[in-house]
Design a protein around this motif. Sequence first.
Motif, PDB file in Angstrom:
ATOM      1  N   LEU A 287       0.827  -1.206   0.000  1.00  0.00           N
ATOM      2  CA  LEU A 287       0.000   0.000   0.000  1.00  0.00           C
ATOM      3  C   LEU A 287       0.859   1.252   0.000  1.00  0.00           C
ATOM      4  N   CYS A 288       0.534   2.167  -0.896  1.00  0.00           N
ATOM      5  CA  CYS A 288       1.219   3.450  -0.941  1.00  0.00           C
ATOM      6  C   CYS A 288       0.258   4.495  -1.481  1.00  0.00           C
ATOM      7  N   LYS A 289       0.485   5.745  -1.138  1.00  0.00           N
ATOM      8  CA  LYS A 289      -0.432   6.823  -1.482  1.00  0.00           C
ATOM      9  C   LYS A 289      -0.577   7.003  -2.983  1.00  0.00           C
ATOM     10  N   ASN A 290       0.434   6.680  -3.733  1.00  0.00           N
ATOM     11  CA  ASN A 290       0.420   6.968  -5.160  1.00  0.00           C
ATOM     12  C   ASN A 290       0.074   5.760  -6.027  1.00  0.00           C
ATOM     13  N   ASP A 291      -0.429   4.694  -5.410  1.00  0.00           N
ATOM     14  CA  ASP A 291      -0.771   3.516  -6.197  1.00  0.00           C
ATOM     15  C   ASP A 291      -1.931   3.839  -7.126  1.00  0.00           C
ATOM     16  N   ASN A 292      -1.679   3.738  -8.429  1.00  0.00           N
ATOM     17  CA  ASN A 292      -2.693   4.145  -9.413  1.00  0.00           C
ATOM     18  C   ASN A 292      -3.938   3.275  -9.364  1.00  0.00           C
ATOM     19  N   ARG A 293      -3.772   1.997  -9.022  1.00  0.00           N
ATOM     20  CA  ARG A 293      -4.940   1.115  -8.985  1.00  0.00           C
ATOM     21  C   ARG A 293      -5.902   1.519  -7.877  1.00  0.00           C
ATOM     22  N   LEU A 294      -5.352   1.874  -6.717  1.00  0.00           N
ATOM     23  CA  LEU A 294      -6.214   2.348  -5.640  1.00  0.00           C
ATOM     24  C   LEU A 294      -6.882   3.672  -6.004  1.00  0.00           C
ATOM     25  N   GLN A 295      -6.132   4.576  -6.620  1.00  0.00           N
ATOM     26  CA  GLN A 295      -6.698   5.866  -6.996  1.00  0.00           C
ATOM     27  C   GLN A 295      -7.862   5.688  -7.974  1.00  0.00           C
ATOM     28  N   LEU A 321      -3.753   1.860   4.996  1.00  0.00           N
ATOM     29  CA  LEU A 321      -4.923   2.067   4.150  1.00  0.00           C
ATOM     30  C   LEU A 321      -5.785   3.221   4.669  1.00  0.00           C
ATOM     31  N   VAL A 322      -5.902   3.344   5.988  1.00  0.00           N
ATOM     32  CA  VAL A 322      -6.637   4.475   6.568  1.00  0.00           C
ATOM     33  C   VAL A 322      -6.003   5.795   6.155  1.00  0.00           C
TER      34      VAL A 322
END
Length: 418
Positions: A287-295, A321-322
């Motif tokens: 998990l990272c802030k810039n993960d395009n899949r999550l965005q 994740l929070v």
Amino acid sequence: MEPGNLLCGGASVAAVLPAGGSGERLGAAVPKQFCALLGRPLISYTVRALERIRWISDIVVVVSLENIETMKSIIEKYGHKRITVVEGGITRHRSIFNGLKIFPESKPSSCPLQKPEVVIIHDAVRPFVEEDILLKVVLAAKEHGAAGAIRPLVSTVVASSADGSLDHSLERARYRASEMPQAFLFDIIYQAYHQCTDYDLDYGTECLHLALKYCKTNAKLIEGSPDLWKVTYKRDLYAAESVIKDDLSQQVCVTTDMKEDAVQLGFLLHETLKSEVKQVKGISVFLCKNDNRLQNIFLGQCYNFICINAKKSDIKETQQLVDILENARISVLHPVVLISVHLNISENMSFSSGIEELAAIKEFAREVKKKNILVYGLLIHYNKDDPKLQETINSAATIISALIKDRNPELIGQMLVA
């Protein structure tokens, strides 16, 4: 083709939301438009339904004087755009008239609004209006001067005599219930309000009637969907909240790290949840802030997340994740459900084993609830060689589905066991 492109000639469209009612029939301490649904005022849902439609340039919300600051604070808290708040009148028609006046009578120095070609009038307590019906009434208003949504009558309408006896009844098949939204060429409805009498303003309720009576404009009637109902009584608040919960529970995202057990469990949950939830997305990532899949998932309006922690007592992945959810601000409009799944891979594990470590999730859940994120714990007894593993996964999927659909804040921080 974009729906807005159907507005030939680039017609400008604005909306007026009368929201000055006291909500006497609801029987609540506050007017119904300010009652909370999942912690958020009802009127915010209606504003958002119009705000997300790009071809509506301005939205005027008309509220009573004592609620102006309340409305402004709602706009700020939930990040609403293109909203102008106007003081209402003592009746519905007077409030709508005040909302219309803001356009031609505003000066550029004090108000940037410009008079639209078409104006939509919609009730602030009808939160489930869709773009399709709005577009239909706007296009019909452009052609006919006025248009409004209608629905079949549910009950027969009767008239009573002075002594309370039946005088006559209407033939239900010939009549329809007038609903919202309605749309008008601005000049027609503005002229109608200027010409109508004080009696009309004080006792009338039907805008289409004013256009017919004072401007000889026969409105086009458009069959509306069942979603156009109005929140009137307390039971309607419960029904509206149920609709919102159902809509929020349509998608879930399963996130794991790259550890083998977590990935395998994530895959099994992903497949099993397909029978419980309409759309399931699965991601195996660090998990990272810039993960395009999550965005991309955030942009898809997903409000349910399952975070699989490979260790029973580890909530690091959940905490990460929070942080990502908070930075994405997706919990501003709706409560986000986050289910922190923990694997127990010990064959000799008792129910009380490790409970001290898992208790940390309760305190963590209390803190993140302040951010409108509801965290629940789920412990899964995991052994990939266990012949009853699928039975365990089925149980976990049922628990997850129930938590997502119910969104009960009283259960946050609980560690459930599958």
